[in-house]
Design an enzyme around this catalytic site. Sequence first.
Site, PDB file in Angstrom:
ATOM      1  N   GLY A 189      -2.516  -4.417   1.324  1.00 29.55           N
ATOM      2  CA  GLY A 189      -1.741  -3.752   0.264  1.00 29.55           C
ATOM      3  C   GLY A 189      -2.471  -2.814  -1.094  1.00 29.55           C
TER       4      GLY A 189
ATOM      5  N   THR B 231       3.078 -11.283   5.659  1.00 23.85           N
ATOM      6  CA  THR B 231       4.251 -10.958   4.248  1.00 23.85           C
ATOM      7  C   THR B 231       5.525 -10.809   5.721  1.00 23.85           C
ATOM      8  OG1 THR B 231       2.838  -9.830   2.875  1.00 23.85           O
ATOM      9  CG2 THR B 231       5.162  -9.409   2.620  1.00 23.85           C
TER      10      THR B 231
ATOM     11  N   ARG C 144      -5.248 -10.467  -8.850  1.00 29.65           N
ATOM     12  CA  ARG C 144      -5.009  -9.364  -7.161  1.00 29.65           C
ATOM     13  C   ARG C 144      -3.049  -9.023  -7.093  1.00 29.65           C
ATOM     14  NH1 ARG C 144      -3.110  -9.119  -2.495  1.00 29.65           N
ATOM     15  NH2 ARG C 144      -3.983  -7.166  -1.379  1.00 29.65           N
ATOM     16  N   VAL C 145      -3.182  -7.764  -7.382  1.00 24.10           N
ATOM     17  CA  VAL C 145      -1.078  -7.933  -6.806  1.00 24.10           C
ATOM     18  C   VAL C 145      -2.070  -6.520  -5.644  1.00 24.10           C
ATOM     19  CG1 VAL C 145       0.982  -6.639  -7.007  1.00 24.10           C
ATOM     20  CG2 VAL C 145      -0.597  -8.100  -8.383  1.00 24.10           C
ATOM     21  N   GLY C 146      -0.568  -6.507  -4.809  1.00 24.74           N
ATOM     22  CA  GLY C 146      -1.157  -6.076  -3.894  1.00 24.74           C
ATOM     23  C   GLY C 146       0.323  -5.275  -3.719  1.00 24.74           C
ATOM     24  N   ASP C 147       0.725  -4.701  -2.686  1.00 26.97           N
ATOM     25  CA  ASP C 147       2.233  -3.390  -2.443  1.00 26.97           C
ATOM     26  C   ASP C 147       2.941  -4.497  -2.293  1.00 26.97           C
ATOM     27  OD1 ASP C 147       1.732  -4.979   0.200  1.00 26.97           O
ATOM     28  OD2 ASP C 147       2.447  -3.494   0.724  1.00 26.97           O
TER      29      ASP C 147
ATOM     30  N   GLY D  54       0.883  -5.708   5.736  1.00 26.24           N
ATOM     31  CA  GLY D  54      -0.983  -5.817   5.960  1.00 26.24           C
ATOM     32  C   GLY D  54      -1.880  -5.316   4.913  1.00 26.24           C
TER      33      GLY D  54
HETATM   34  C1  SD4 Z   1      -0.692  -7.949   0.191  1.00 22.25           C
HETATM   35  N1  SD4 Z   1       0.652  -6.717   1.487  1.00 22.25           N
HETATM   36  O1  SD4 Z   1      -0.592  -8.889  -0.274  1.00 22.25           O
HETATM   37  C2  SD4 Z   1       0.946  -7.858   1.547  1.00 22.25           C
HETATM   38  C3  SD4 Z   1      -0.016  -8.920   2.258  1.00 22.25           C
HETATM   39  C4  SD4 Z   1       0.928  -8.981   4.016  1.00 22.25           C
HETATM   40  O2  SD4 Z   1       1.187 -10.137   6.091  1.00 22.25           O
HETATM   41  O3  SD4 Z   1       0.618  -8.192   4.004  1.00 22.25           O
HETATM   42  N2  SD4 Z   1       0.827  -9.873   4.882  1.00 22.25           N
HETATM   43  O4  SD4 Z   1      -1.450  -6.945   0.407  1.00 22.25           O
END
Ligand code: SD4
Length: 328
Positions: free
Chosen positions: A242, A188, A216-219, A240
């Site tokens: 999320g 990311t 799904r949604v991350g950070d 990382g």
């Molecule tokens: C997530 N933080 O969707 C993101 C993934 C990520 O490098 O950082 N990839 O959780």
Amino acid sequence: MKRRKFLRNSSTVAAGIVSAPILSSYKEVPAVKEPAKAPILPITICTWNFGNATAKAWEILEKGGTALDAVHQGVMVEENDLNNSTVGNGGRPDRDGNVTLDACIMDKDGNCGAVLAMQNIANPISVARKVMEETPHVMLAGKGAEQFAYEQGFEKTDLLTEESKQAWEEWKKTSQYKPIINIENHDTIGMLAIDADGDIAGACTTSGMAYKMAGRVGDSPIIGAGLFVDNEVGGATATGVGEEVVRTVGSFLIVELMRQGKSPQEACEEGVKRIIAKNKDKQDFQIGFIAINKKGETGGYCIHPGFSYRTYTKEGHVINPSDSYLKS
Ligand code: SD4
């Protein structure tokens, strides 16, 4: 009569004790000037080794452009890079084979915009900026975000490249959701910048974790988790897994730690340690934070070795290997 002169005359008269020699040696004290502000260099910083992205952001900053334009244009370089399989066009799909993108952007005034799980649009960061600038909202998700993008003139694009499709077909043979540290789905791009006026902005964009559940949604598109900027203090952004960053509202935490006096480096270290404290028995995942303060000082820290971040100032374009909580 000027205030200083008035005070001088009145004190002389009232006291009646000031002798002539002293009076004649009186010198006007120069007006107190504002203390000189530390020079703030334009600077940009981003997660991982995205040198083309920081170069683009620097090109904008160097010409006197805003931090907001710099981070927007900077992260777009990665969204458009088909070889980057974790951001924008060419990103890895979810487990059903759909590429769904997350992005957010935040400016010096605390304005922000985000899109979540949006399909078929190659530049989610631009749509996030439109959400910030053209709507009364902060986040648009899924079909609503996509519809809004079309209304704003964005084109429909098939984001699943042949390479991503083949990787997904391969993955389906085992269908095991198991992010690999520093290898897949950890690229990311989160970017922060300070412009020549000393104003800070940030942007973060991703296709999220490869083969995630649909929806799904991350950070990354969550203000406070994947990105936070406070123009009085600084900014932070994350990469990382999320879910762990959301649980500690990582980027907001880091900015607040800087507000309390920690350096960007110390704040990133504390941010990672908070995550470790919540995962005492399980540390087989990667998180990387980067941060910048108002003075342009930077920091970065991660759980596992292998994370790095880029900085670009007039002194040069640097790749910084990040220190890590675990040493091997
Ligand atoms: C997530 N933080 O969707 C993101 C993934 C990520 O490098 O950082 N990839 O959780």
